[in-house]
Design a protein around this motif. Structure first.
Motif, PDB file in Angstrom:
ATOM      1  N   ARG A  32      34.651 -25.442  19.809  1.00  0.00           N
ATOM      2  CA  ARG A  32      34.278 -25.175  18.423  1.00  0.00           C
ATOM      3  C   ARG A  32      34.232 -26.493  17.669  1.00  0.00           C
ATOM      4  NH1 ARG A  32      38.159 -20.659  18.282  1.00  0.00           N
ATOM      5  NH2 ARG A  32      36.960 -18.786  18.720  1.00  0.00           N
ATOM      6  N   VAL A  33      33.341 -26.529  16.701  1.00  0.00           N
ATOM      7  CA  VAL A  33      33.256 -27.697  15.817  1.00  0.00           C
ATOM      8  C   VAL A  33      33.907 -27.300  14.502  1.00  0.00           C
ATOM      9  CG1 VAL A  33      31.721 -29.264  14.574  1.00  0.00           C
ATOM     10  CG2 VAL A  33      31.130 -28.517  16.895  1.00  0.00           C
ATOM     11  N   ALA A  70      28.574 -33.997  17.003  1.00  0.00           N
ATOM     12  CA  ALA A  70      29.579 -33.005  17.386  1.00  0.00           C
ATOM     13  C   ALA A  70      28.912 -31.840  18.113  1.00  0.00           C
ATOM     14  CB  ALA A  70      30.325 -32.511  16.148  1.00  0.00           C
ATOM     15  N   ASP A  71      27.761 -31.402  17.614  1.00  0.00           N
ATOM     16  CA  ASP A  71      27.037 -30.300  18.261  1.00  0.00           C
ATOM     17  C   ASP A  71      26.586 -30.692  19.665  1.00  0.00           C
ATOM     18  OD1 ASP A  71      27.388 -28.604  16.095  1.00  0.00           O
ATOM     19  OD2 ASP A  71      25.431 -29.058  15.205  1.00  0.00           O
ATOM     20  N   ALA A  72      26.173 -31.949  19.841  1.00  0.00           N
ATOM     21  CA  ALA A  72      25.755 -32.429  21.162  1.00  0.00           C
ATOM     22  C   ALA A  72      26.939 -32.417  22.127  1.00  0.00           C
ATOM     23  CB  ALA A  72      25.161 -33.834  21.053  1.00  0.00           C
ATOM     24  N   GLN A  73      28.107 -32.825  21.638  1.00  0.00           N
ATOM     25  CA  GLN A  73      29.308 -32.807  22.490  1.00  0.00           C
ATOM     26  C   GLN A  73      29.685 -31.372  22.846  1.00  0.00           C
ATOM     27  OE1 GLN A  73      30.727 -34.755  24.378  1.00  0.00           O
ATOM     28  NE2 GLN A  73      32.825 -35.275  23.882  1.00  0.00           N
ATOM     29  N   ARG A  74      29.579 -30.474  21.870  1.00  0.00           N
ATOM     30  CA  ARG A  74      29.883 -29.072  22.131  1.00  0.00           C
ATOM     31  C   ARG A  74      28.937 -28.510  23.193  1.00  0.00           C
ATOM     32  NH1 ARG A  74      29.079 -25.124  17.304  1.00  0.00           N
ATOM     33  NH2 ARG A  74      26.963 -25.433  17.988  1.00  0.00           N
ATOM     34  N   ALA A  75      27.663 -28.859  23.109  1.00  0.00           N
ATOM     35  CA  ALA A  75      26.675 -28.392  24.087  1.00  0.00           C
ATOM     36  C   ALA A  75      26.992 -28.945  25.476  1.00  0.00           C
ATOM     37  CB  ALA A  75      25.273 -28.813  23.657  1.00  0.00           C
ATOM     38  N   LYS A  76      27.411 -30.202  25.541  1.00  0.00           N
ATOM     39  CA  LYS A  76      27.778 -30.824  26.818  1.00  0.00           C
ATOM     40  C   LYS A  76      28.948 -30.064  27.450  1.00  0.00           C
ATOM     41  CE  LYS A  76      29.463 -35.282  28.552  1.00  0.00           C
ATOM     42  NZ  LYS A  76      29.787 -36.670  28.179  1.00  0.00           N
ATOM     43  N   LEU A  77      29.934 -29.731  26.639  1.00  0.00           N
ATOM     44  CA  LEU A  77      31.091 -28.981  27.142  1.00  0.00           C
ATOM     45  C   LEU A  77      30.667 -27.583  27.597  1.00  0.00           C
ATOM     46  CD1 LEU A  77      33.719 -30.051  24.488  1.00  0.00           C
ATOM     47  CD2 LEU A  77      33.727 -30.674  26.891  1.00  0.00           C
ATOM     48  N   ALA A  78      29.748 -26.954  26.866  1.00  0.00           N
ATOM     49  CA  ALA A  78      29.278 -25.619  27.236  1.00  0.00           C
ATOM     50  C   ALA A  78      28.599 -25.663  28.602  1.00  0.00           C
ATOM     51  CB  ALA A  78      28.318 -25.084  26.173  1.00  0.00           C
ATOM     52  N   MET A  79      27.834 -26.733  28.866  1.00  0.00           N
ATOM     53  CA  MET A  79      27.172 -26.867  30.160  1.00  0.00           C
ATOM     54  C   MET A  79      28.189 -27.063  31.285  1.00  0.00           C
ATOM     55  SD  MET A  79      23.625 -28.798  29.017  1.00  0.00           S
ATOM     56  CE  MET A  79      23.818 -30.068  30.199  1.00  0.00           C
ATOM     57  N   ARG A 105      35.231 -32.264  14.206  1.00  0.00           N
ATOM     58  CA  ARG A 105      36.073 -32.286  15.395  1.00  0.00           C
ATOM     59  C   ARG A 105      35.578 -31.258  16.405  1.00  0.00           C
ATOM     60  NH1 ARG A 105      41.801 -31.613  12.453  1.00  0.00           N
ATOM     61  NH2 ARG A 105      40.846 -29.581  12.192  1.00  0.00           N
ATOM     62  N   VAL A 106      35.582 -31.639  17.660  1.00  0.00           N
ATOM     63  CA  VAL A 106      35.166 -30.737  18.730  1.00  0.00           C
ATOM     64  C   VAL A 106      36.414 -30.386  19.526  1.00  0.00           C
ATOM     65  CG1 VAL A 106      33.665 -30.452  20.739  1.00  0.00           C
ATOM     66  CG2 VAL A 106      32.920 -31.886  18.825  1.00  0.00           C
ATOM     67  N   ARG A 107      36.766 -29.095  19.513  1.00  0.00           N
ATOM     68  CA  ARG A 107      38.009 -28.675  20.167  1.00  0.00           C
ATOM     69  C   ARG A 107      37.802 -27.452  21.042  1.00  0.00           C
ATOM     70  NH1 ARG A 107      42.774 -29.131  15.583  1.00  0.00           N
ATOM     71  NH2 ARG A 107      42.858 -31.392  15.576  1.00  0.00           N
ATOM     72  N   GLN A 153      41.048 -31.756  22.087  1.00  0.00           N
ATOM     73  CA  GLN A 153      40.006 -32.289  21.215  1.00  0.00           C
ATOM     74  C   GLN A 153      39.157 -33.267  22.015  1.00  0.00           C
ATOM     75  OE1 GLN A 153      40.874 -33.044  17.072  1.00  0.00           O
ATOM     76  NE2 GLN A 153      39.862 -35.021  17.189  1.00  0.00           N
ATOM     77  N   ALA A 154      37.867 -32.970  22.083  1.00  0.00           N
ATOM     78  CA  ALA A 154      36.946 -33.794  22.869  1.00  0.00           C
ATOM     79  C   ALA A 154      36.042 -34.597  21.943  1.00  0.00           C
ATOM     80  CB  ALA A 154      36.122 -32.909  23.799  1.00  0.00           C
ATOM     81  N   GLY A 155      36.635 -35.150  20.914  1.00  0.00           N
ATOM     82  CA  GLY A 155      35.884 -36.022  20.026  1.00  0.00           C
ATOM     83  C   GLY A 155      35.945 -35.612  18.574  1.00  0.00           C
ATOM     84  N   ALA A 156      35.790 -36.607  17.714  1.00  0.00           N
ATOM     85  CA  ALA A 156      35.684 -36.415  16.270  1.00  0.00           C
ATOM     86  C   ALA A 156      34.526 -37.305  15.837  1.00  0.00           C
ATOM     87  CB  ALA A 156      36.972 -36.815  15.573  1.00  0.00           C
ATOM     88  N   PHE A 157      33.554 -36.711  15.176  1.00  0.00           N
ATOM     89  CA  PHE A 157      32.314 -37.415  14.885  1.00  0.00           C
ATOM     90  C   PHE A 157      32.006 -37.398  13.400  1.00  0.00           C
ATOM     91  CE2 PHE A 157      32.230 -35.559  19.092  1.00  0.00           C
ATOM     92  CZ  PHE A 157      31.801 -36.617  19.896  1.00  0.00           C
ATOM     93  N   ARG A 158      31.289 -38.429  12.936  1.00  0.00           N
ATOM     94  CA  ARG A 158      30.888 -38.477  11.526  1.00  0.00           C
ATOM     95  C   ARG A 158      29.675 -37.605  11.292  1.00  0.00           C
ATOM     96  NH1 ARG A 158      31.760 -44.616  10.254  1.00  0.00           N
ATOM     97  NH2 ARG A 158      34.029 -44.617  10.272  1.00  0.00           N
ATOM     98  N   ALA A 159      28.836 -37.450  12.326  1.00  0.00           N
ATOM     99  CA  ALA A 159      27.609 -36.656  12.170  1.00  0.00           C
ATOM    100  C   ALA A 159      27.770 -35.325  12.886  1.00  0.00           C
ATOM    101  CB  ALA A 159      26.421 -37.420  12.749  1.00  0.00           C
ATOM    102  N   GLN A 160      27.397 -34.246  12.192  1.00  0.00           N
ATOM    103  CA  GLN A 160      27.508 -32.934  12.805  1.00  0.00           C
ATOM    104  C   GLN A 160      26.642 -32.842  14.061  1.00  0.00           C
ATOM    105  OE1 GLN A 160      27.371 -29.477  10.305  1.00  0.00           O
ATOM    106  NE2 GLN A 160      27.949 -28.233  12.047  1.00  0.00           N
ATOM    107  N   SER A 161      25.498 -33.530  14.061  1.00  0.00           N
ATOM    108  CA  SER A 161      24.612 -33.477  15.234  1.00  0.00           C
ATOM    109  C   SER A 161      25.307 -34.043  16.473  1.00  0.00           C
ATOM    110  CB  SER A 161      23.311 -34.236  14.952  1.00  0.00           C
ATOM    111  OG  SER A 161      23.589 -35.580  14.595  1.00  0.00           O
TER     112      SER A 161
END
Length: 81
Positions: free
Chosen positions: A35-36, A20-29, A48-50, A10-18
């Motif tokens: 997955r969120v 979480a999506d930014a973290q997911r994009a960072k991991l994709a790069m 959650r970003v996992r 798990q690479a973070g748990a966020f209150r805002a979906q945006s």
């Protein structure tokens, strides 16, 4: 013996979906597909970003070390199959 758990990093748990999506994009790069997932915690929605699931704990731990080394705070999560 068969491991009765699946492992996620798990690479973070966020209150805002945006966020979480930014973290997911960072991991994709960085080359990891995350997955969120939405979860309610103490009456609040948490995103959650996992990365995973991994069938072996060692594989999840190796990824966690790579993320930690890249400055991404992460945690090992174990889920019963």
């Amino acid at each position: 013996s068969v491991d009765p758990f699946d492992y996620f990093v798990q690479a973070g748990a966020f209150r805002a979906q945006s966020d979480a999506d930014a973290q997911r994009a960072k991991l994709a790069m960085m080359g990891w597909e995350a997955r969120v997932s939405e979860r309610e915690q103490n009456g609040r929605t948490v995103f959650r970003v996992r990365v995973g699931p991994f069938g072996k704990r060692d594989d999840a731990e190796q990824l966690k070390e790579k993320l930690d080394g890249a400055g991404v705070e992460s945690a090992l999560v174990r889920v019963q199959r």
